[in-house]
Design a protein around this motif. Structure first.
Motif, PDB file in Angstrom:
ATOM      1  N   LEU A  48       0.827  -1.201   0.000  1.00  0.00           N
ATOM      2  CA  LEU A  48       0.000   0.000   0.000  1.00  0.00           C
ATOM      3  C   LEU A  48       0.865   1.257   0.000  1.00  0.00           C
ATOM      4  N   MET A  49       1.931   1.238   0.781  1.00  0.00           N
ATOM      5  CA  MET A  49       2.831   2.398   0.843  1.00  0.00           C
ATOM      6  C   MET A  49       3.517   2.645  -0.511  1.00  0.00           C
ATOM      7  N   VAL A  50       4.002   1.580  -1.142  1.00  0.00           N
ATOM      8  CA  VAL A  50       4.658   1.714  -2.449  1.00  0.00           C
ATOM      9  C   VAL A  50       3.652   2.198  -3.488  1.00  0.00           C
ATOM     10  N   ALA A  51       2.464   1.596  -3.495  1.00  0.00           N
ATOM     11  CA  ALA A  51       1.426   1.998  -4.451  1.00  0.00           C
ATOM     12  C   ALA A  51       0.992   3.439  -4.204  1.00  0.00           C
ATOM     13  N   ALA A  52       0.844   3.817  -2.944  1.00  0.00           N
ATOM     14  CA  ALA A  52       0.433   5.190  -2.620  1.00  0.00           C
ATOM     15  C   ALA A  52       1.479   6.192  -3.107  1.00  0.00           C
ATOM     16  N   ALA A  53       2.745   5.856  -2.985  1.00  0.00           N
ATOM     17  CA  ALA A  53       3.801   6.753  -3.468  1.00  0.00           C
ATOM     18  C   ALA A  53       3.715   6.922  -4.983  1.00  0.00           C
ATOM     19  N   LEU A  54       3.554   5.815  -5.704  1.00  0.00           N
ATOM     20  CA  LEU A  54       3.466   5.899  -7.169  1.00  0.00           C
ATOM     21  C   LEU A  54       2.194   6.620  -7.606  1.00  0.00           C
ATOM     22  N   VAL A  55       1.074   6.311  -6.974  1.00  0.00           N
ATOM     23  CA  VAL A  55      -0.194   6.965  -7.318  1.00  0.00           C
ATOM     24  C   VAL A  55      -0.110   8.461  -7.006  1.00  0.00           C
ATOM     25  N   SER A  56       0.538   8.815  -5.901  1.00  0.00           N
ATOM     26  CA  SER A  56       0.687  10.224  -5.539  1.00  0.00           C
ATOM     27  C   SER A  56       1.519  10.985  -6.568  1.00  0.00           C
ATOM     28  N   ILE A  57       2.593  10.385  -7.017  1.00  0.00           N
ATOM     29  CA  ILE A  57       3.442  11.041  -8.015  1.00  0.00           C
ATOM     30  C   ILE A  57       2.656  11.254  -9.307  1.00  0.00           C
ATOM     31  N   VAL A  58       2.006  10.194  -9.790  1.00  0.00           N
ATOM     32  CA  VAL A  58       1.235  10.314 -11.030  1.00  0.00           C
ATOM     33  C   VAL A  58       0.039  11.240 -10.824  1.00  0.00           C
ATOM     34  N   GLY A  59      -0.613  11.141  -9.668  1.00  0.00           N
ATOM     35  CA  GLY A  59      -1.746  12.003  -9.367  1.00  0.00           C
ATOM     36  C   GLY A  59      -1.355  13.469  -9.291  1.00  0.00           C
ATOM     37  N   PHE A  60      -0.167  13.743  -8.817  1.00  0.00           N
ATOM     38  CA  PHE A  60       0.328  15.116  -8.763  1.00  0.00           C
ATOM     39  C   PHE A  60       0.563  15.664 -10.167  1.00  0.00           C
ATOM     40  N   LEU A  61       1.084  14.811 -11.050  1.00  0.00           N
ATOM     41  CA  LEU A  61       1.389  15.240 -12.408  1.00  0.00           C
ATOM     42  C   LEU A  61       0.137  15.362 -13.278  1.00  0.00           C
ATOM     43  N   SER A  62      -0.866  14.531 -13.014  1.00  0.00           N
ATOM     44  CA  SER A  62      -2.087  14.540 -13.826  1.00  0.00           C
ATOM     45  C   SER A  62      -3.277  14.134 -12.957  1.00  0.00           C
ATOM     46  N   PRO A  63      -3.762  15.026 -12.095  1.00  0.00           N
ATOM     47  CA  PRO A  63      -4.787  14.656 -11.114  1.00  0.00           C
ATOM     48  C   PRO A  63      -6.124  14.224 -11.712  1.00  0.00           C
ATOM     49  N   LEU A  64      -6.625  14.932 -12.716  1.00  0.00           N
ATOM     50  CA  LEU A  64      -7.927  14.583 -13.276  1.00  0.00           C
ATOM     51  C   LEU A  64      -7.886  13.222 -13.957  1.00  0.00           C
ATOM     52  N   ASN A  65      -6.848  12.983 -14.744  1.00  0.00           N
ATOM     53  CA  ASN A  65      -6.729  11.683 -15.423  1.00  0.00           C
ATOM     54  C   ASN A  65      -6.534  10.548 -14.422  1.00  0.00           C
ATOM     55  N   MET A  66      -5.813  10.809 -13.342  1.00  0.00           N
ATOM     56  CA  MET A  66      -5.633   9.780 -12.309  1.00  0.00           C
ATOM     57  C   MET A  66      -6.963   9.471 -11.631  1.00  0.00           C
ATOM     58  N   LEU A  67      -7.747  10.483 -11.360  1.00  0.00           N
ATOM     59  CA  LEU A  67      -9.066  10.287 -10.756  1.00  0.00           C
ATOM     60  C   LEU A  67      -9.978   9.493 -11.686  1.00  0.00           C
ATOM     61  N   ILE A  68      -9.977   9.846 -12.948  1.00  0.00           N
ATOM     62  CA  ILE A  68     -10.790   9.111 -13.930  1.00  0.00           C
ATOM     63  C   ILE A  68     -10.308   7.667 -14.018  1.00  0.00           C
TER      64      ILE A  68
END
Length: 188
Positions: A48-68
């Protein structure tokens, strides 16, 4: 039943060195599946920690697309689980071929996301963390503490978030006979 968060395992246990990693026996799929399920349960908070770090990085770079992308994957997963509970052929496929079931979910999500948004967000924000979890869970050898924790989870003594996901995929071991066999082996 109350959900319990599994403890964060020490990072030197999570990545102990090459002596605790080995290729799985590709001829014995059930043993490989057991190793993956055991490691997913035991190291779930680390994953969960590793996934959260990767999701956070990608979410920071492209939040709307990550949410979709995240919404699509969750909805497709829930749809597949719902269909598998209502269709016997999907239930059998999910039980016998869990990897095929997860690949079908990911491919369906991929096509929906390619229609709705950015495919690279899907690849790096969703698929990469899942792939890293699967590779680590496949290669990491189990230890006694890992096996004991998983037996407690299988008996229902503990319920964790990963336990619920594996239950939805029908990959949890739930027979008390397996625990009794394990205890008898440990005593010998």
């Amino acid at each position: 039943m109350e959900v319990q968060v599994a403890p964060l395992r020490a990072w030197d246990d999570f990545f102990p060195g090459s002596d605790r990693f080995a290729l799985p026996d590709l001829k014995d799929i059930s043993k490989w599946n057991n190793r993956v399920v055991s490691n997913l349960l035991y190291y779930q908070t680390n994953y969960l920690m590793v996934a959260a770090a990767l999701v956070s990085i990608v979410g920071f770079l492209s939040p709307l697309n990550m949410l979709i992308g995240g919404t699509v994957v969750v909805l497709v997963f829930l749809g597949f689980v719902w269909m598998s509970h209502n269709k016997d052929i999907l239930r059998k496929m999910k039980k016998q071929y869990p990897t095929t079931f997860v690949v079908a979910i990911m491919l369906s999500s991929y096509f929906l996301i390619s229609y709705l948004g950015d495919v690279m967000v899907f690849m790096f924000g969703i698929t990469l963390p899942l792939l890293l979890m699967f590779v680590h869970a496949s290669l990491r050898l189990r230890n006694i503490q890992n096996k004991l924790q998983n037996k407690m989870e299988g008996m229902g003594l503990k319920k964790t978030p990963m336990g619920f996901i594996l239950d939805a995929l029908e990959q949890q071991e739930d027979s008390i006979n397996k625990l009794a066999d394990y205890i008898s082996k440990v005593k010998e």
